[in-house]
Write a protein that holds these residues in place. Structure first.
Motif, short mmCIF file in Angstrom:
data_model
loop_
_atom_site.label_atom_id
_atom_site.label_comp_id
_atom_site.label_asym_id
_atom_site.label_seq_id
_atom_site.Cartn_x
_atom_site.Cartn_y
_atom_site.Cartn_z
N UNK A 34 0.83 -1.21 0.00
CA UNK A 34 0.00 0.00 0.00
C UNK A 34 0.87 1.26 0.00
N UNK A 35 1.99 1.22 0.72
CA UNK A 35 2.89 2.38 0.72
C UNK A 35 3.56 2.55 -0.64
N UNK A 36 3.92 1.44 -1.26
CA UNK A 36 4.49 1.49 -2.61
C UNK A 36 3.49 2.07 -3.61
N UNK A 37 2.21 1.70 -3.45
CA UNK A 37 1.17 2.24 -4.32
C UNK A 37 0.99 3.74 -4.08
N UNK A 38 1.08 4.16 -2.83
CA UNK A 38 0.97 5.59 -2.50
C UNK A 38 2.09 6.38 -3.19
N UNK A 39 3.30 5.85 -3.15
CA UNK A 39 4.43 6.51 -3.80
C UNK A 39 4.26 6.51 -5.32
N UNK A 40 3.71 5.42 -5.84
CA UNK A 40 3.48 5.33 -7.28
C UNK A 40 2.43 6.36 -7.72
N UNK A 41 1.39 6.55 -6.91
CA UNK A 41 0.34 7.52 -7.24
C UNK A 41 0.82 8.96 -7.11
N UNK A 42 1.66 9.20 -6.10
CA UNK A 42 2.17 10.57 -5.87
C UNK A 42 3.67 10.49 -5.62
N UNK A 43 4.46 10.37 -6.70
CA UNK A 43 5.91 10.14 -6.55
C UNK A 43 6.69 11.28 -5.91
N UNK A 44 6.11 12.44 -5.77
CA UNK A 44 6.81 13.56 -5.14
C UNK A 44 6.29 13.86 -3.73
N UNK A 45 5.43 13.01 -3.21
CA UNK A 45 4.86 13.22 -1.89
C UNK A 45 5.90 12.83 -0.84
N UNK A 46 6.42 13.81 -0.13
CA UNK A 46 7.49 13.58 0.84
C UNK A 46 7.07 12.65 1.98
N UNK A 47 5.84 12.79 2.44
CA UNK A 47 5.37 11.92 3.52
C UNK A 47 5.33 10.46 3.05
N UNK A 48 4.86 10.22 1.84
CA UNK A 48 4.79 8.86 1.31
C UNK A 48 6.19 8.28 1.12
N UNK A 49 7.09 9.08 0.58
CA UNK A 49 8.47 8.61 0.36
C UNK A 49 9.12 8.28 1.71
N UNK A 50 8.97 9.16 2.69
CA UNK A 50 9.59 8.96 4.00
C UNK A 50 9.06 7.70 4.68
N UNK A 51 7.76 7.48 4.63
CA UNK A 51 7.20 6.29 5.28
C UNK A 51 7.61 5.01 4.56
N UNK A 52 7.61 5.04 3.23
CA UNK A 52 8.02 3.87 2.45
C UNK A 52 9.49 3.56 2.71
N UNK A 53 10.32 4.60 2.71
CA UNK A 53 11.75 4.44 2.99
C UNK A 53 11.96 3.83 4.37
N UNK A 54 11.28 4.37 5.37
CA UNK A 54 11.42 3.88 6.73
C UNK A 54 10.98 2.42 6.85
N UNK A 55 9.88 2.09 6.23
CA UNK A 55 9.34 0.72 6.29
C UNK A 55 10.33 -0.29 5.70
N UNK A 56 10.86 0.02 4.51
CA UNK A 56 11.76 -0.90 3.81
C UNK A 56 13.10 -0.98 4.52
N UNK A 57 13.70 0.16 4.85
CA UNK A 57 15.03 0.13 5.47
C UNK A 57 14.99 -0.47 6.87
N UNK A 58 13.90 -0.30 7.59
CA UNK A 58 13.78 -0.90 8.93
C UNK A 58 13.85 -2.42 8.82
N UNK A 59 13.13 -2.98 7.87
CA UNK A 59 13.14 -4.44 7.71
C UNK A 59 14.52 -4.93 7.28
#
Length: 141
Positions: A34-59
């Motif tokens: 869902x976070x990947x889809x959010x980034x895909x829909x709005x690729x310049x959305x800083x909040x979406x990028x930050x959350x997706x980045x945090x989710x992936x790098x944390x794992x």
């Protein structure tokens, strides 16, 4: 059954998909997809990028948390590919340089483990089995 799976997820999954709709419901679901889809829909959305980045790098950091002489949790090749994708996603961010530093560090560790596994597999008849180091076995006993 918890509140999130009983009420929150079904509500967010039923959120109407209309042009221009907010991506907040995708971020609230908190899933990689869902976070990947959010980034895909709005690729310049800083909040979406930050959350997706945090989710992936944390794992990935969790997979690498004791990597000096211990087994890598998960697949370092898969993590390396995911980090390459994440680098592309973060290229749109105003925090690109900060993200790239973290991605480079995690990629370096994953690549080191890819090479270790290749070497180990070549030496062990390509079984894919990674034995636990003796010192770690001793601590578990």
């Amino acid at each position: 059954m918890n509140l999130h799976s009983a009420i929150v997820e079904p509500t967010l999954n039923d959120w109407p998909e209309e042009p221009g709709t907010s991506i907040d419901h995708l971020l609230w679901l908190g899933r990689d997809m869902s976070m990947g889809l959010a980034v895909q829909k709005q690729p310049r959305n800083e909040k979406a990028i930050a959350r997706y980045f945090s989710r992936i790098t944390c794992r990935i950091r969790m997979n690498q948390h004791e990597t000096d002489n211990y087994a890598y949790d998960g697949d370092p090749g898969q993590d390396k590919n995911l980090l390459g994708h994440l680098k592309d996603v973060c290229a749109q961010s105003i925090r690109k340089l900060d993200y790239e530093k973290e991605i480079a560090l995690l990629t370096e560790i994953a690549e080191e483990w890819v090479q270790r596994r290749k070497k180990r597999n070549n030496n062990a008849g390509n079984t894919g089995y990674t034995p636990m180091p003796a010192d770690r076995q001793a601590r578990r006993a």
